[in-house]
Design an enzyme around this catalytic site. Structure first.
Site, PDB file in Angstrom:
ATOM      1  CG  HIS A 179      19.902 -16.310  40.631  1.00 44.17           C
ATOM      2  ND1 HIS A 179      18.636 -15.784  40.717  1.00 44.17           N
ATOM      3  CD2 HIS A 179      20.616 -15.427  39.889  1.00 44.17           C
ATOM      4  CE1 HIS A 179      18.574 -14.651  40.058  1.00 44.17           C
ATOM      5  NE2 HIS A 179      19.759 -14.410  39.554  1.00 44.17           N
TER       6      HIS A 179
HETATM    7  C1  T46 Z   1      19.511 -11.525  38.285  1.00 45.46           C
HETATM    8  C2  T46 Z   1      18.569 -10.713  39.104  1.00 45.46           C
HETATM    9  C3  T46 Z   1      19.153  -9.386  39.512  1.00 45.46           C
HETATM   10  C4  T46 Z   1      13.322 -14.072  31.017  1.00 45.46           C
HETATM   11  O1  T46 Z   1      12.567 -14.702  30.272  1.00 45.46           O
HETATM   12  N1  T46 Z   1      14.319 -13.296  30.485  1.00 45.46           N
HETATM   13  C5  T46 Z   1      15.172 -12.587  31.251  1.00 45.46           C
HETATM   14  O2  T46 Z   1      16.047 -11.890  30.714  1.00 45.46           O
HETATM   15  C6  T46 Z   1      15.043 -12.681  32.678  1.00 45.46           C
HETATM   16  C7  T46 Z   1      16.000 -11.904  33.572  1.00 45.46           C
HETATM   17  C8  T46 Z   1      14.056 -13.460  33.188  1.00 45.46           C
HETATM   18  N2  T46 Z   1      13.215 -14.140  32.381  1.00 45.46           N
HETATM   19  C9  T46 Z   1      12.130 -14.924  32.984  1.00 45.46           C
HETATM   20  C10 T46 Z   1      12.596 -16.166  33.737  1.00 45.46           C
HETATM   21  C11 T46 Z   1      11.564 -16.311  34.819  1.00 45.46           C
HETATM   22  O3  T46 Z   1      10.466 -17.048  34.336  1.00 45.46           O
HETATM   23  O4  T46 Z   1      11.463 -14.117  33.942  1.00 45.46           O
HETATM   24  C12 T46 Z   1      11.094 -14.884  35.072  1.00 45.46           C
HETATM   25  C13 T46 Z   1      11.657 -14.278  36.359  1.00 45.46           C
HETATM   26  O5  T46 Z   1      13.086 -14.442  36.376  1.00 45.46           O
HETATM   27  P1  T46 Z   1      13.878 -14.759  37.721  1.00 45.46           P
HETATM   28  O6  T46 Z   1      13.071 -15.592  38.625  1.00 45.46           O
HETATM   29  O7  T46 Z   1      15.234 -15.290  37.333  1.00 45.46           O
HETATM   30  O8  T46 Z   1      14.021 -13.282  38.336  1.00 45.46           O
HETATM   31  P2  T46 Z   1      14.896 -12.785  39.572  1.00 45.46           P
HETATM   32  O9  T46 Z   1      14.354 -11.457  39.945  1.00 45.46           O
HETATM   33  O10 T46 Z   1      14.985 -13.808  40.643  1.00 45.46           O
HETATM   34  O11 T46 Z   1      16.389 -12.592  38.974  1.00 45.46           O
HETATM   35  C14 T46 Z   1      16.640 -11.656  37.964  1.00 45.46           C
HETATM   36  C15 T46 Z   1      17.558 -12.259  36.881  1.00 45.46           C
HETATM   37  O12 T46 Z   1      16.968 -13.479  36.399  1.00 45.46           O
HETATM   38  C16 T46 Z   1      18.939 -12.559  37.392  1.00 45.46           C
HETATM   39  O13 T46 Z   1      19.811 -12.826  36.300  1.00 45.46           O
HETATM   40  O14 T46 Z   1      20.712 -11.445  38.458  1.00 45.46           O
HETATM   41  O15 T46 Z   1      17.293 -10.507  38.502  1.00 45.46           O
END
Ligand code: T46
Length: 142
Positions: free
Chosen positions: A49
């Site tokens: 993303h």
């Molecule tokens: C990014 C990369 C480097 C939350 O509830 N609060 C938060 O602050 C974050 C970051 C995530 N979440 C929840 C949302 C999802 O249900 O945690 C779960 C996993 O998040 P996500 O699939 O977005 O994780 P990544 O590793 O794909 O991405 C993350 C960050 O979301 C993103 O901003 O830049 O790490």
């Protein structure tokens, strides 16, 4: 704006190392959120993303991983393997995190609170967004 890999100042003495990060001094924005990922399953790739406005600094404080950055024109893979190095990831930059070592802890300092509406999770939409906002961040940092 350029993609920058920061080398933070470790305050070492005979007890070991300590790194301190202060907003607007070591980090070019106000830190409104910190999150970290650990126990990442081997061979998994996270991310896929971009953000409309969020800026972040990624620090692999333990172990190692790789970050693929894509500004819509070119891609670059940046290894993160030192607890005193931080990768600045600006908005309008597609990111993927992969090759996590089993002991990897990837800490992220973010310029804003969590907001799902700031995410662009579709690659074609990301390319459209880059075209519209005219922002191509050069990928010549190391
Ligand atoms: C990014 C990369 C480097 C939350 O509830 N609060 C938060 O602050 C974050 C970051 C995530 N979440 C929840 C949302 C999802 O249900 O945690 C779960 C996993 O998040 P996500 O699939 O977005 O994780 P990544 O590793 O794909 O991405 C993350 C960050 O979301 C993103 O901003 O830049 O790490």
């Amino acid at each position: 704006m350029r993609v920058i890999k920061y080398v933070f100042q470790p305050h070492g003495d005979d007890r070991g190392q300590l790194v301190a990060l202060e907003e607007f001094k070591d980090i070019p924005f106000s830190i409104r959120r910190v999150y970290y990922m650990y126990d990442t399953v081997s061979n998994v790739t996270r991310g896929f993303h971009a953000h409309k406005s969020l800026q972040q600094i990624l620090v692999c404080i333990h172990g190692s991983c790789k970050i693929r950055l894509d500004n819509g024109k070119e891609k670059k893979v940046i290894p993160l393997e030192k607890p005193y190095e931080g990768l600045y990831v600006p908005n309008a930059m597609w990111r993927e995190m992969f090759e996590f070592s089993p002991d990897a802890v990837l800490m992220v300092l973010a310029s804003d609170l969590y907001d799902e509406s700031d995410y662009i999770r579709n690659y074609d939409e990301f390319l459209e967004h880059v075209k519209k906002c005219g922002k191509i961040t050069a990928l010549d940092g190391e």
